[in-house]
Design a protein around this motif. Structure first.
Motif, PDB file in Angstrom:
ATOM      1  N   CYS A   1     -43.639   1.356 -78.425  1.00  7.35           N
ATOM      2  CA  CYS A   1     -42.945   2.571 -78.857  1.00  7.35           C
ATOM      3  C   CYS A   1     -43.782   3.241 -79.927  1.00  7.35           C
ATOM      4  O   CYS A   1     -44.556   2.563 -80.618  1.00  7.35           O
TER       5      CYS A   1
ATOM      6  N   LYS B   1     -40.322   2.499 -84.380  1.00 14.98           N
ATOM      7  CA  LYS B   1     -39.127   1.712 -84.089  1.00 14.98           C
ATOM      8  C   LYS B   1     -37.897   2.486 -84.553  1.00 14.98           C
ATOM      9  O   LYS B   1     -37.829   2.937 -85.702  1.00 14.98           O
ATOM     10  N   CYS B   2     -36.938   2.677 -83.673  1.00 12.86           N
ATOM     11  CA  CYS B   2     -35.694   3.335 -84.082  1.00 12.86           C
ATOM     12  C   CYS B   2     -34.912   2.384 -85.000  1.00 12.86           C
ATOM     13  O   CYS B   2     -35.047   1.157 -84.887  1.00 12.86           O
TER      14      CYS B   2
ATOM     15  N   TYR C   1     -32.013   1.276 -85.187  1.00 13.01           N
ATOM     16  CA  TYR C   1     -30.926   0.432 -84.661  1.00 13.01           C
ATOM     17  C   TYR C   1     -31.410  -0.559 -83.608  1.00 13.01           C
ATOM     18  O   TYR C   1     -30.656  -1.380 -83.136  1.00 13.01           O
TER      19      TYR C   1
ATOM     20  N   GLY D   1     -38.206  -0.335 -71.209  1.00 14.61           N
ATOM     21  CA  GLY D   1     -38.954  -0.673 -72.419  1.00 14.61           C
ATOM     22  C   GLY D   1     -38.050  -0.992 -73.578  1.00 14.61           C
ATOM     23  O   GLY D   1     -36.888  -1.319 -73.392  1.00 14.61           O
ATOM     24  N   GLY D   2     -38.664  -0.785 -74.691  1.00 18.58           N
ATOM     25  CA  GLY D   2     -39.807   0.026 -75.056  1.00 18.58           C
ATOM     26  C   GLY D   2     -39.779   1.441 -74.470  1.00 18.58           C
ATOM     27  O   GLY D   2     -38.745   1.938 -74.066  1.00 18.58           O
ATOM     28  N   THR D   3     -40.943   2.015 -74.471  1.00 20.50           N
ATOM     29  CA  THR D   3     -41.080   3.393 -74.003  1.00 20.50           C
ATOM     30  C   THR D   3     -42.151   3.462 -72.919  1.00 20.50           C
ATOM     31  O   THR D   3     -43.331   3.690 -73.234  1.00 20.50           O
TER      32      THR D   3
ATOM     33  N   ASN E   1     -38.881   8.610 -73.179  1.00 17.16           N
ATOM     34  CA  ASN E   1     -38.449   9.150 -74.463  1.00 17.16           C
ATOM     35  C   ASN E   1     -38.845  10.627 -74.440  1.00 17.16           C
ATOM     36  O   ASN E   1     -39.988  10.950 -74.087  1.00 17.16           O
TER      37      ASN E   1
END
Ligand SMILES: C[S@@+](CC[C@H](N)C(=O)[O-])C[C@H]1O[C@@H](n2cnc3c(N)ncnc32)[C@H](O)[C@@H]1O
Ligand code: SF4
Length: 376
Positions: free
Chosen positions: A15, A18-19, A21, A63-65, A98
């Motif tokens: 990614c 990192k988001c 959450y 994913g991930g992305t 994304n």
């Protein structure tokens, strides 16, 4: 001889950031050299685990992305997967994207590679909430990329949204849902925020600096979701998943129907020949000779528990006939010791038994975690 169906899953663990959450296995700060090395390893795994014994009818790149990969690497991955398995003509190929990481060139390449379903991580249509979540995109990026996706010719698009997130009122959640509906995706997943250990949110919550909506607000948002999406023509077919006619996710239904799937890549899980397999979770371990971390041969009790637990997630619930065809023991006999529990759940309005099926009522969905444990 009838050839069994199989779902394939390939995990892309990268990614851009990192988001706040998210505890999915994904790494940041990697470049094209790292992506190439990973795809080389994934191809080795496909070579070892490829099989002509199954007909693959769904391929899910998650994913991930996955959309972070350059098109040439995605092409190598897909071509290898296509060459290593027998495929059904109506193969469903999904990729998670994304909104900040797709462009016209990538989308055209996805189309030419046979990808026919796009799952967008949208989460919210509110820029303040997107920032709080640590997302790398804005609301405008979502609509721009959605339009590009449609322009590229995709006619099966899903959106992930999250509710009960910090700073979100019921009204704000309703706004996001309405914005999603206006774009008319075929499928919408709505997840209530789950606080996961190791995330920024988890740490802030424990320090007392993060306030989350209450349980009652969470329930209210779930009810709003059901009503609004139903009015807009979406059918809830699983606790968190809604679709227009015929657009349920074939791949995810495999998990809820306990069908076979093969998971490839770091941290991927498989369920095949009655065995649950888990791959290594770190890149270093995955790059070793043995990609599998552990295997577990399901017992009959495991299979029955999972069939009930996963099956009840579907709105249509579980079929008692399917149960009897699958297991050596009829459902009523299995339930003999639990007959009182089932009766109580039906009497209290949590569970409905009709037309040979057992399913949750709406009240049941709201208390589903406790109830399925009682029934298993
Ligand atoms: C692996 S992500 C796939 C999409 C892509 N990585 C992205 O975020 O754009 C799958 C989805 O799980 C949901 N999700 C991830 N972590 C969550 C959490 N802690 N609680 C609730 N939903 C979560 C998000 O809606 C996310 O889009
Ligand atoms: S939600 Fe998606 S983009 Fe965000 S960290 Fe998790 S996998 Fe990556």
């Amino acid at each position: 001889m009838k050839t069994n169906r199989l779902g394939l899953y390939a995990h892309i663990p990268f990614c851009e950031r990192k988001c706040n959450y998210c505890d999915f296995v994904s790494f940041t700060g990697k470049d094209e050299k790292d992506f190439k090395k990973y795809i080389d390893e994934l191809l080795k795994e496909i070579k070892d685990r490829g099989s002509e014994d199954y007909h693959v009818d769904s391929l899910y790149i998650g994913g991930g992305t996955p959309s972070i990969l350059p098109s040439n690497l995605m092409e190598r991955l897909l071509r290898k997967a296509y060459d290593s398995f027998k495929l059904t003509k109506d193969l469903e190929v999904t990729i998670e994207v994304n909104p900040a990481t797709v462009d016209k060139e990538k989308l055209n390449s996805y189309r030419s590679l046979g990808i026919n379903r796009i799952s967008m991580g949208v989460q919210s249509f509110d820029d303040t909430i997107l920032k709080k979540l640590g997302r790398i995109h804005s609301k405008k990026d979502v609509t721009d990329s959605y339009n590009l996706i449609r322009k590229a010719g995709f006619n099966n698009v899903s959106m992930d949204l999250m509710y009960a997130v910090p700073g979100q009122s019921e009204a704000l959640w309703e706004e996001s849902l309405k914005e999603a509906v206006l774009l008319e995706p075929e499928h919408i997943s709505c997840y209530s925020l789950s606080l996961e250990e190791g995330t920024d949110f988890y740490d802030s919550f424990n320090k007392g600096t993060l306030k989350l909506p209450s349980y009652d607000e969470d329930v209210k948002m779930y009810l709003i979701t059901g009503e609004l999406l139903s009015k807009a023509g979406y059918h809830r077919y699983e606790i968190s998943n809604y679709c227009k006619g015929g657009y349920a996710s074939r791949h995810n239904l495999k998990y809820w129907n306990m069908e076979e799937y093969l998971g490839l890549g770091v941290s991927a899980h498989s369920f095949i020949n009655g065995v649950r397999i888990e791959n290594h979770h770190t890149l270093n371990e995955y790059y070793g000779r043995e990609k599998v971390k552990s295997t577990h041969k399901n017992t009959e009790y495991d299979n029955i528990s999972e069939f009930i637990f996963m099956g009840l997630r579907k709105t249509e619930g579980i079929s008692l006939k399917d149960f009897e065809d699958r297991f050596s023991i009829p459902y009523k006999v299995y339930l003999k010791d639990r007959q009182d529990i089932l009766k109580a759940l039906i009497d209290q309005g949590f569970i409905l038994e009709e037309e040979g099926r057992i399913k949750y009522t709406l009240k049941g969905i709201l208390g589903s975690n406790r109830i399925t444990i009682d029934l298993m």
